[in-house]
Design a protein around this motif. Structure first.
Motif, PDB file in Angstrom:
ATOM      1  N   ASP A   1      33.293  26.019  42.290  1.00  0.00           N
ATOM      2  CA  ASP A   1      33.130  25.701  40.986  1.00  0.00           C
ATOM      3  C   ASP A   1      34.267  26.157  40.031  1.00  0.00           C
ATOM      4  N   ILE A   2      34.638  25.249  39.260  1.00  0.00           N
ATOM      5  CA  ILE A   2      36.146  25.378  38.519  1.00  0.00           C
ATOM      6  C   ILE A   2      35.907  26.546  37.637  1.00  0.00           C
ATOM      7  N   GLU A   3      34.954  26.768  36.906  1.00  0.00           N
ATOM      8  CA  GLU A   3      34.691  27.828  35.841  1.00  0.00           C
ATOM      9  C   GLU A   3      35.063  29.245  36.407  1.00  0.00           C
ATOM     10  N   THR A   4      34.453  29.498  37.535  1.00  0.00           N
ATOM     11  CA  THR A   4      34.501  30.657  38.380  1.00  0.00           C
ATOM     12  C   THR A   4      35.939  30.747  38.694  1.00  0.00           C
ATOM     13  N   THR A   5      36.677  29.520  39.115  1.00  0.00           N
ATOM     14  CA  THR A   5      38.117  29.842  39.449  1.00  0.00           C
ATOM     15  C   THR A   5      38.895  30.096  38.551  1.00  0.00           C
ATOM     16  N   ILE A   6      38.774  29.635  37.204  1.00  0.00           N
ATOM     17  CA  ILE A   6      39.722  29.819  36.140  1.00  0.00           C
ATOM     18  C   ILE A   6      39.328  31.375  35.770  1.00  0.00           C
ATOM     19  N   LYS A   7      38.165  31.778  35.763  1.00  0.00           N
ATOM     20  CA  LYS A   7      38.094  33.083  35.466  1.00  0.00           C
ATOM     21  C   LYS A   7      38.743  34.271  36.361  1.00  0.00           C
ATOM     22  N   HIS A   8      38.616  33.948  37.550  1.00  0.00           N
ATOM     23  CA  HIS A   8      39.345  34.520  38.679  1.00  0.00           C
ATOM     24  C   HIS A   8      40.900  34.581  38.330  1.00  0.00           C
ATOM     25  N   ALA A   9      41.527  33.444  37.986  1.00  0.00           N
ATOM     26  CA  ALA A   9      42.973  33.286  37.966  1.00  0.00           C
ATOM     27  C   ALA A   9      43.358  33.997  36.563  1.00  0.00           C
ATOM     28  N   ASP A  10      42.328  33.862  35.648  1.00  0.00           N
ATOM     29  CA  ASP A  10      42.719  34.654  34.268  1.00  0.00           C
ATOM     30  C   ASP A  10      42.582  36.037  34.446  1.00  0.00           C
ATOM     31  N   LEU A  11      41.420  36.592  35.109  1.00  0.00           N
ATOM     32  CA  LEU A  11      41.692  38.058  35.412  1.00  0.00           C
ATOM     33  C   LEU A  11      43.052  38.537  36.012  1.00  0.00           C
ATOM     34  N   ALA A  12      43.378  37.805  37.163  1.00  0.00           N
ATOM     35  CA  ALA A  12      44.879  38.115  37.832  1.00  0.00           C
ATOM     36  C   ALA A  12      46.085  37.887  36.774  1.00  0.00           C
ATOM     37  N   LEU A  13      45.886  36.835  35.827  1.00  0.00           N
ATOM     38  CA  LEU A  13      46.913  36.895  34.965  1.00  0.00           C
ATOM     39  C   LEU A  13      46.977  38.104  33.970  1.00  0.00           C
ATOM     40  N   TYR A  14      45.761  38.375  33.602  1.00  0.00           N
ATOM     41  CA  TYR A  14      45.525  39.461  32.653  1.00  0.00           C
ATOM     42  C   TYR A  14      46.015  40.763  33.342  1.00  0.00           C
ATOM     43  N   GLU A  15      46.025  41.086  34.567  1.00  0.00           N
ATOM     44  CA  GLU A  15      46.303  42.018  35.199  1.00  0.00           C
ATOM     45  C   GLU A  15      48.124  41.928  35.389  1.00  0.00           C
ATOM     46  N   ALA A  16      48.804  40.783  35.577  1.00  0.00           N
ATOM     47  CA  ALA A  16      50.091  40.639  35.706  1.00  0.00           C
ATOM     48  C   ALA A  16      50.536  41.145  34.174  1.00  0.00           C
ATOM     49  N   LYS A  17      49.875  40.637  32.994  1.00  0.00           N
ATOM     50  CA  LYS A  17      50.403  41.069  31.625  1.00  0.00           C
ATOM     51  C   LYS A  17      50.223  42.642  31.574  1.00  0.00           C
ATOM     52  N   ASN A  18      49.214  43.201  32.056  1.00  0.00           N
ATOM     53  CA  ASN A  18      49.152  44.788  31.918  1.00  0.00           C
ATOM     54  C   ASN A  18      49.948  45.488  33.005  1.00  0.00           C
ATOM     55  N   SER A  19      50.299  45.145  33.899  1.00  0.00           N
ATOM     56  CA  SER A  19      51.163  45.744  34.822  1.00  0.00           C
ATOM     57  C   SER A  19      52.713  45.661  34.678  1.00  0.00           C
ATOM     58  N   GLY A  20      52.962  45.054  33.203  1.00  0.00           N
ATOM     59  CA  GLY A  20      54.491  44.706  33.023  1.00  0.00           C
ATOM     60  C   GLY A  20      55.013  43.528  32.702  1.00  0.00           C
ATOM     61  N   LYS A  21      54.187  42.511  33.042  1.00  0.00           N
ATOM     62  CA  LYS A  21      54.599  41.037  32.887  1.00  0.00           C
ATOM     63  C   LYS A  21      55.567  40.630  33.636  1.00  0.00           C
ATOM     64  N   ASN A  22      56.202  39.500  33.487  1.00  0.00           N
ATOM     65  CA  ASN A  22      57.102  38.650  34.540  1.00  0.00           C
ATOM     66  C   ASN A  22      56.661  38.983  35.955  1.00  0.00           C
ATOM     67  N   ARG A  23      55.410  38.499  36.599  1.00  0.00           N
ATOM     68  CA  ARG A  23      55.177  38.745  37.764  1.00  0.00           C
ATOM     69  C   ARG A  23      54.057  37.796  38.132  1.00  0.00           C
ATOM     70  N   VAL A  24      53.918  37.700  39.578  1.00  0.00           N
ATOM     71  CA  VAL A  24      52.637  37.153  39.880  1.00  0.00           C
ATOM     72  C   VAL A  24      51.670  38.258  40.592  1.00  0.00           C
ATOM     73  N   VAL A  25      50.244  37.728  40.113  1.00  0.00           N
ATOM     74  CA  VAL A  25      49.381  38.742  40.802  1.00  0.00           C
ATOM     75  C   VAL A  25      48.282  37.918  41.201  1.00  0.00           C
ATOM     76  N   GLU A  26      47.532  38.103  42.496  1.00  0.00           N
ATOM     77  CA  GLU A  26      46.618  37.401  43.066  1.00  0.00           C
ATOM     78  C   GLU A  26      45.437  38.007  42.782  1.00  0.00           C
ATOM     79  N   TYR A  27      44.482  37.147  42.580  1.00  0.00           N
ATOM     80  CA  TYR A  27      43.197  37.530  42.279  1.00  0.00           C
ATOM     81  C   TYR A  27      42.593  38.163  43.586  1.00  0.00           C
ATOM     82  N   LYS A  28      41.822  39.432  43.683  1.00  0.00           N
ATOM     83  CA  LYS A  28      41.110  39.864  44.850  1.00  0.00           C
ATOM     84  C   LYS A  28      39.720  40.304  44.473  1.00  0.00           C
ATOM     85  N   ASP A  29      38.934  40.004  45.109  1.00  0.00           N
ATOM     86  CA  ASP A  29      37.220  40.346  44.940  1.00  0.00           C
ATOM     87  C   ASP A  29      37.123  41.755  44.841  1.00  0.00           C
TER      88      ASP A  29
END
Ligand code: GH3
Ligand code: MG
Ligand code: MG
Length: 566
Positions: free
Chosen positions: A538-566
């Motif tokens: 389901d696309i909504e859940t997927t977006i939430k997951h990617a958004d969480l990973a993006l949030y983590e990338a921002k929080n851990s210093g930006k300019n980086r790729v973070v993968e979502y992990k359960d």
């Protein structure tokens, strides 16, 4: 090879004629009979049998003899081959049986099969679909009965066949064949889709009853004059380069239309209109381009409807053939178009084959009297029709372009040209269903420009816009054409990656990050952060997951790729 054609205006004159002896193994004889009653065919068959001729014969809706359209006569066409052999066969029975039985007669050397069929008793196209033909070219047509639509006959020296097919198969290594067809009815109006059809019955186009769609677009006069008006206004199936014409044989009570030949659900069709000028002058030109060698014989299988539409002018388009080689044939109730896999029944079309056993480049280019054609074109009605078709086609073209633009505008973001959020939701749902059926992995990347407010504040909004456009161009050049990039919000984007492994998804994300880091726009450097998530059902859940990973990338210093992990 040598071809001699004879035309007899009565059964008695056929009886009086002395034919020489021919070897049936190397002689192709075709008989086109304008005498269409069973007892007349019986006499003709017996006369030719007594004279020792072996042949394939058919009743007609008019005969073609040396480039002229003639009526109520018997045309006997005799081709003696030097380097080819002839086999005569006939079959009676169901469409499937006779198609399959004919296929069994072909040898690896079979090159050409001239076929006549009882189209009123059989669904011609269903016969053709059952023929497995490899390299054999199929030509010929359905027997006629001068427009009575009652009874047609095909026959040989021994038998009259009322429901079946008769054929001559020519085996050869040296036979050169040109096979082509001329329609030149002009398609016009919008492209429509067959939404309900079964074999040769057409029920609906674009979800509208078949007769009613004639009424809607061509008006009550044309609709109420069906099936006859379908000669002027047939349907044309647009199949790549090929135009397959479909005329109407009968109108059923429910408004469905009985066709000569089949249509299938999903076929794309347009209305077409017959335009004498177009038909005759274009046919004339096409023939000259099609025939590339000096033919030794030409056989024409042209449509009865074409003849009735063109009237006396039909001879204009037959004459150029007769200028090149001995020419004969007949007007059919459906002529055969040969295609690689299968053959089809055409309507309104002139089909022809030009044959030679001795390849000589074409020397004799002859020209019909253009003047005569020109005079005919002075016809006022033609003039008006021509303009109306032109107007309608141009109008449709404009509408289609506008529609295309509107559609494009509805799914893209005006600043960047990337897809918009709405389209992203629509297409991702389709991608997900497809991937589930095919067991494919998909990934979603969500990305956002780092400290974008600052860029706006420092360089101004316009430069901010340039940065966003630059981002889109850089991402586009880093993903595959099957991936979808969409603008999700201000300077936030999503990328849907189709059929991709985890490793490759992460690689692409990292490549985009680096490409941005290493470039600049108008001297401004910027970076992005990316979140990567595997697509779930389901696309909504997927977006939430990617958004969480993006949030983590921002929080851990930006300019980086973070993968979502359960
Ligand atoms: P962060 O690194 O946390 O993402 O910080 P940020 O400054 O990028 O913060 P945020 O993503 O919240 O900032 C979004 C800004 O993007 C706010 C808005 O004014 C600006 N913006 C949104 N759309 C456009 C646009 O079309 N053009 C321009 N120039 N700016 C836009
Ligand atoms: Mg930002
Ligand atoms: Mg943002």
């Amino acid at each position: 090879m040598k071809t001699t054609n004879f035309a007899f205006d009565s059964i008695e004159s056929l009886q009086r004629h002395n034919f020489k002896k021919y070897d049936p193994k190397t002689t192709l004889i075709q008989v086109f009979s304008g005498f269409i009653k069973e007892d007349e065919i019986e006499q003709i068959k017996n006369i030719l049998n007594e004279k020792g001729l072996k042949f394939i014969g058919t009743t007609t809706a008019g005969e073609i003899y040396e480039g002229k359209s003639i009526e109520k006569s018997i045309v006997v066409s005799i081709s003696e081959f030097e380097k080819s052999s002839v086999k005569y066969v006939y079959f009676e029975g169901s469409e499937e049986e006779i198609g399959k039985n004919l296929s069994l007669e072909f040898t690896p050397n079979s090159k050409l099969c001239i076929l006549f069929i009882n189209g009123l008793e059989l669904k011609g196209e269903n016969v053709l679909i059952n023929i497995k033909k490899d390299n054999v070219l199929i030509t010929g047509g359905a027997a006629g009965d001068y427009g009575n639509i009652e009874r047609t006959f095909i026959f040989n020296e021994n038998k009259i066949i009322k429901k079946g097919l008769i054929a001559a198969i020519i085996d050869s290594n040296d036979l050169h064949i040109i096979n082509d067809y001329e329609l030149n009815w002009e398609p016009f109006g919008k492209l429509m889709e067959v939404t309900k059809a079964k074999d040769n019955v057409l029920y609906e186009i674009d979800g509208i009853n078949a007769k009613e769609i004639y009424r809607k677009y061509l008006g009550p006069n044309v609709a109420d004059a069906l099936p006859y008006s379908a000669t002027e206004f047939p349907l044309i199936k647009i199949d790549g380069e090929d135009y397959i014409c479909r005329t109407v044989a009968n109108v059923n009570e429910d408004g469905s239309l009985g066709l000569i030949g089949n249509l299938y659900d999903g076929d794309k069709v347009k209305f077409a209109v017959g335009n004498l000028e177009m038909i005759i002058s274009k046919t004339d030109e096409d023939i000259k381009n099609a025939v590339k060698f000096d033919p030794q014989a030409i056989f024409i299988y042209s449509c009865a409807a074409r003849k009735s539409f063109l009237g006396e002018q039909v001879s204009f388009e037959l004459k150029p053939f007769a200028d090149m080689a001995p020419t004969c044939g007949f007007f059919t109730y459906g002529e055969i178009l040969d295609k690689k896999e299968n053959s089809y029944i055409l309507n309104n079309t002139l089909t022809f084959i030009a044959l030679s056993e001795d390849y000589q480049p074409l020397k004799t280019k002859t020209y019909t009297e253009k003047k005569a054609i020109k005079n005919m074109l002075k016809d006022k009605c033609m003039f008006i029709i021509d303009a109306m078709i032109h107007l309608s086609n141009e109008y449709i073209k404009e509408l289609e372009t506008t529609n295309q633009k509107l559609l494009q505008a509805a799914i893209t973001d005006p600043l960047t040209g990337a897809y918009n959020r709405r389209y992203f939701y629509e297409i991702s749902q389709k991608f997900i269903s497809f991937a589930q059926r095919e067991f494919l992995d998909e990934y979603l990347i969500m990305l956002d420009i780092d400290n974008f407010k600052k860029i706006n504040d420092t360089y101004g909004h316009d430069i901010g816009d340039e940065v966003i456009k630059h981002l889109v161009n850089t991402v586009k050049s880093s993903i595959r054409s099957s991936d979808v990039l969409a603008r999700f919000g201000g300077e936030e984007f999503v990328i849907f990656l189709n059929n991709i492994s985890r490793e490759n998804a992460l690689k692409i994300a990292e490549k985009i990050r680096k490409n941005i880091q290493n470039s600049s726009v108008e001297g401004v450097k910027y970076t992005i952060s990316l979140g990567v998530a595997k697509v779930t059902g389901d696309i909504e859940t997927t977006i939430k997951h990617a958004d969480l990973a993006l949030y983590e990338a921002k929080n851990s210093g930006k300019n980086r790729v973070v993968e979502y992990k359960d």
